[in-house]
Design a protein around this motif. Structure first.
Motif, PDB file in Angstrom:
ATOM      1  N   PRO A 143       0.837  -1.197   0.000  1.00 22.19           N
ATOM      2  CA  PRO A 143       0.000   0.000   0.000  1.00 22.19           C
ATOM      3  C   PRO A 143       0.874   1.250   0.000  1.00 22.19           C
ATOM      4  N   ALA A 144       0.396   2.307  -0.612  1.00 23.32           N
ATOM      5  CA  ALA A 144       1.112   3.588  -0.548  1.00 23.32           C
ATOM      6  C   ALA A 144       0.912   4.172   0.843  1.00 23.32           C
ATOM      7  N   PRO A 145       1.988   4.518   1.558  1.00 24.39           N
ATOM      8  CA  PRO A 145       1.824   5.049   2.920  1.00 24.39           C
ATOM      9  C   PRO A 145       1.171   6.430   2.906  1.00 24.39           C
ATOM     10  N   ARG A 146       0.231   6.632   3.810  1.00 25.51           N
ATOM     11  CA  ARG A 146      -0.478   7.912   3.912  1.00 25.51           C
ATOM     12  C   ARG A 146      -0.371   8.530   5.302  1.00 25.51           C
ATOM     13  N   CYS A 147       0.001   7.707   6.294  1.00 18.74           N
ATOM     14  CA  CYS A 147       0.025   8.161   7.687  1.00 18.74           C
ATOM     15  C   CYS A 147       1.296   7.633   8.359  1.00 18.74           C
ATOM     16  N   TRP A 148       1.725   8.292   9.434  1.00 16.43           N
ATOM     17  CA  TRP A 148       2.874   7.795  10.190  1.00 16.43           C
ATOM     18  C   TRP A 148       2.617   6.364  10.654  1.00 16.43           C
ATOM     19  N   SER A 149       1.395   6.091  11.085  1.00 15.20           N
ATOM     20  CA  SER A 149       1.067   4.753  11.588  1.00 15.20           C
ATOM     21  C   SER A 149       1.217   3.682  10.517  1.00 15.20           C
ATOM     22  N   ASP A 150       1.066   4.056   9.253  1.00 15.70           N
ATOM     23  CA  ASP A 150       1.195   3.070   8.172  1.00 15.70           C
ATOM     24  C   ASP A 150       2.583   2.433   8.138  1.00 15.70           C
ATOM     25  N   LEU A 151       3.616   3.198   8.512  1.00 13.43           N
ATOM     26  CA  LEU A 151       4.987   2.689   8.416  1.00 13.43           C
ATOM     27  C   LEU A 151       5.259   1.554   9.397  1.00 13.43           C
ATOM     28  N   LEU A 152       4.356   1.355  10.367  1.00 15.15           N
ATOM     29  CA  LEU A 152       4.521   0.258  11.314  1.00 15.15           C
ATOM     30  C   LEU A 152       4.003  -1.066  10.755  1.00 15.15           C
ATOM     31  N   ASN A 153       3.383  -1.024   9.596  1.00 15.00           N
ATOM     32  CA  ASN A 153       2.872  -2.233   8.968  1.00 15.00           C
ATOM     33  C   ASN A 153       4.046  -3.156   8.603  1.00 15.00           C
ATOM     34  N   VAL A 174      12.672  14.844  11.524  1.00 11.39           N
ATOM     35  CA  VAL A 174      11.766  13.710  11.733  1.00 11.39           C
ATOM     36  C   VAL A 174      11.629  13.441  13.231  1.00 11.39           C
ATOM     37  N   ILE A 175      12.760  13.341  13.928  1.00  7.71           N
ATOM     38  CA  ILE A 175      12.733  13.067  15.365  1.00  7.71           C
ATOM     39  C   ILE A 175      12.001  14.179  16.110  1.00  7.71           C
ATOM     40  N   ALA A 176      12.374  15.417  15.839  1.00  5.26           N
ATOM     41  CA  ALA A 176      11.770  16.548  16.542  1.00  5.26           C
ATOM     42  C   ALA A 176      10.276  16.650  16.270  1.00  5.26           C
ATOM     43  N   THR A 177       9.869  16.359  15.052  1.00  5.93           N
ATOM     44  CA  THR A 177       8.440  16.390  14.701  1.00  5.93           C
ATOM     45  C   THR A 177       7.665  15.340  15.485  1.00  5.93           C
ATOM     46  N   GLY A 245      -0.623  14.713  10.670  1.00  3.11           N
ATOM     47  CA  GLY A 245       0.061  16.000  10.777  1.00  3.11           C
ATOM     48  C   GLY A 245       1.551  15.800  10.611  1.00  3.11           C
ATOM     49  N   THR A 246       2.282  16.886  10.422  1.00  2.22           N
ATOM     50  CA  THR A 246       3.719  16.759  10.185  1.00  2.22           C
ATOM     51  C   THR A 246       4.439  18.058  10.484  1.00  2.22           C
ATOM     52  N   GLY A 247       5.762  17.975  10.515  1.00  2.00           N
ATOM     53  CA  GLY A 247       6.593  19.156  10.695  1.00  2.00           C
ATOM     54  C   GLY A 247       7.066  19.691   9.359  1.00  2.00           C
ATOM     55  N   TYR A 248       7.869  20.697   9.416  1.00  2.00           N
ATOM     56  CA  TYR A 248       8.364  21.296   8.183  1.00  2.00           C
ATOM     57  C   TYR A 248       9.775  21.829   8.383  1.00  2.00           C
ATOM     58  N   GLU A 249      10.437  21.973   7.301  1.00  2.00           N
ATOM     59  CA  GLU A 249      11.792  22.512   7.261  1.00  2.00           C
ATOM     60  C   GLU A 249      11.737  23.995   6.953  1.00  2.00           C
ATOM     61  N   ILE A 250      12.558  24.757   7.651  1.00  2.00           N
ATOM     62  CA  ILE A 250      12.862  26.110   7.201  1.00  2.00           C
ATOM     63  C   ILE A 250      14.312  26.095   6.741  1.00  2.00           C
ATOM     64  N   GLY A 251      14.515  26.154   5.439  1.00  2.00           N
ATOM     65  CA  GLY A 251      15.869  26.307   4.927  1.00  2.00           C
ATOM     66  C   GLY A 251      16.342  27.707   5.268  1.00  2.00           C
ATOM     67  N   ARG A 309      -1.466  19.624   6.793  1.00  2.00           N
ATOM     68  CA  ARG A 309      -1.732  19.669   8.233  1.00  2.00           C
ATOM     69  C   ARG A 309      -0.388  19.765   8.953  1.00  2.00           C
ATOM     70  N   ILE A 310      -0.007  20.984   9.301  1.00  2.00           N
ATOM     71  CA  ILE A 310       1.335  21.253   9.818  1.00  2.00           C
ATOM     72  C   ILE A 310       1.270  21.596  11.301  1.00  2.00           C
ATOM     73  N   ILE A 311       2.184  21.022  12.078  1.00  2.00           N
ATOM     74  CA  ILE A 311       2.239  21.329  13.507  1.00  2.00           C
ATOM     75  C   ILE A 311       2.894  22.695  13.718  1.00  2.00           C
ATOM     76  N   ASP A 312       2.713  23.238  14.898  1.00  2.00           N
ATOM     77  CA  ASP A 312       3.365  24.498  15.270  1.00  2.00           C
ATOM     78  C   ASP A 312       4.774  24.156  15.743  1.00  2.00           C
ATOM     79  N   TYR A 313       5.682  23.979  14.798  1.00  2.00           N
ATOM     80  CA  TYR A 313       7.036  23.481  15.067  1.00  2.00           C
ATOM     81  C   TYR A 313       7.806  24.478  15.936  1.00  2.00           C
TER      82      TYR A 313
END
Length: 340
Positions: A143-153, A174-177, A245-251, A309-313
């Motif tokens: 399956p194409a992963p859509r959620c963080w929980s999917d990667l535990l499959n 990734v860790i900080a998010t 939800g997820t985090g984001y990079e500020i270059g 859906r971005i968290i307040d990083y």
């Protein structure tokens, strides 16, 4: 007389420099080389200043700045994830700078500049997510992963790549998010469980999505703009922003404390924040990040941060040197040391 004639003849053989030529700029760049080169050459064309370019990942560049602290060799550090830039400012490796273009930037870029007392500023942003090889997952019936929980499959065992957070700013995000979304204990439990499906932790943050594009792995944890760029280049790559939800990079961009060419560094800083420079460089590099200047249009095919859906990083906390080192040490002990 003879010496004057020889000198004049030699001068005629030298390439003519633009009238604005004013020495050189030593540019440290932690984006991909496809990003770094247009930035360096664009500034050379605009200013006539010779740019000496050095490219390394953010973790490697931060280590270099620390090693060179007593004798700085760089002038400006451009690109790469913001957390190492924040850490460098906290350690006194970079210096405050103010530009009249700050007001032209998106709020997230201005906020980073304020939170670091002017030591670093955002120049682009991108959302963290997944890349996947559409042909491989179809062939392997995944399956194409859509959620963080999917990667535990368990079906993804041996099919995922994530960069090593000790050298990659992407992987540290990734860790900080996950810590911010789940809490620290559940986040590290999650990372340990995902570890069973990881086939490699390469040094570079872009290496996992490159492996996806080349069919060397099915799934990567990457910035989604990198996946979109691989798809635009013709590779069978899809991407997803995690449903939870997820985090984001500020270059980011910082002026190195003790810069030998400080006037040129400040000139580059102002230029690099302009809409004209950001538009031209992103088009030449064919990059799909959201640029910091609000006047730069979103490139066709670029992931839209406004719809994710971005968290307040928390850049201030997770960019701090002590917090970064603590989390990386814990990852080394509890995740990186696990057998695969």
């Amino acid at each position: 007389m003879t010496k004057r004639i020889i000198a004049a003849a030699a001068a005629l053989l030298l390439p003519a420099l633009p009238a604005a030529a004013q020495g050189q700029l030593n540019l440290y760049c932690s984006a991909t080389i496809e990003w770094c080169t247009p930035i360096a050459r664009g500034f050379e064309r605009e200013s006539g200043i010779r740019v000496v370019l050095s490219q390394k990942s953010t973790g490697e560049m931060l280590a270099q700045l620390r090693a060179e602290a007593r004798n700085p060799r760089g002038d400006v550090w451009w690109g790469g994830t913001g957390d190492p830039h924040v850490a460098a400012g906290e350690e006194g490796l970079t210096q405050p700078n103010e530009s009249p273009r700050i007001a032209e930037l998106y709020d997230w870029a201005q906020a980073q500049w304020r939170q670091t007392q002017g030591r670093t500023v955002g120049v682009y942003a991108s959302v963290l997510g997944f890349g996947f090889n559409t042909e491989l997952i179809a062939r392997r019936n995944l399956p194409a992963p859509r959620c963080w929980s999917d990667l535990l499959n368990p079906v993804y065992r041996g099919e995922i790549q994530m960069a090593n957070p000790n050298s990659s700013g992407t992987a540290y995000i990734v860790i900080a998010t996950l810590v911010q979304m789940m809490g620290e204990e559940p986040a590290f439990d999650y990372l340990k469980r995902v570890h069973a499906s990881i086939n490699a932790y390469p040094r570079s943050g872009t290496a996992p999505i490159t492996a996806v594009a080349r069919g060397e792995t099915a799934v990567s944890i990457s910035f989604v703009h990198n996946a979109a760029e691989e798809a635009a280049a013709g590779f069978p790559v899809g991407h997803a922003v995690p449903c939870e939800g997820t985090g984001y990079e500020i270059g980011s961009m910082s002026i190195i404390r003790g810069a030998r060419n400080l006037q040129n560094a400040r000139r580059f800083y102002d230029w690099a924040l302009s809409a004209e420079a950001q538009t031209a460089a992103s088009r030449e590099a064919r990059k799909l990040q959201t640029m910091a200047n609000r006047a730069v249009p979103l490139t066709d095919g670029a992931p839209n941060m406004a719809t994710a859906r971005i968290i307040d990083y928390d850049n201030a906390r997770f960019g701090a040197s002590a917090e970064r080192r603590r989390l990386l040490d814990r990852w080394d002990r509890e995740v990186g040391a696990l057998p695969r």
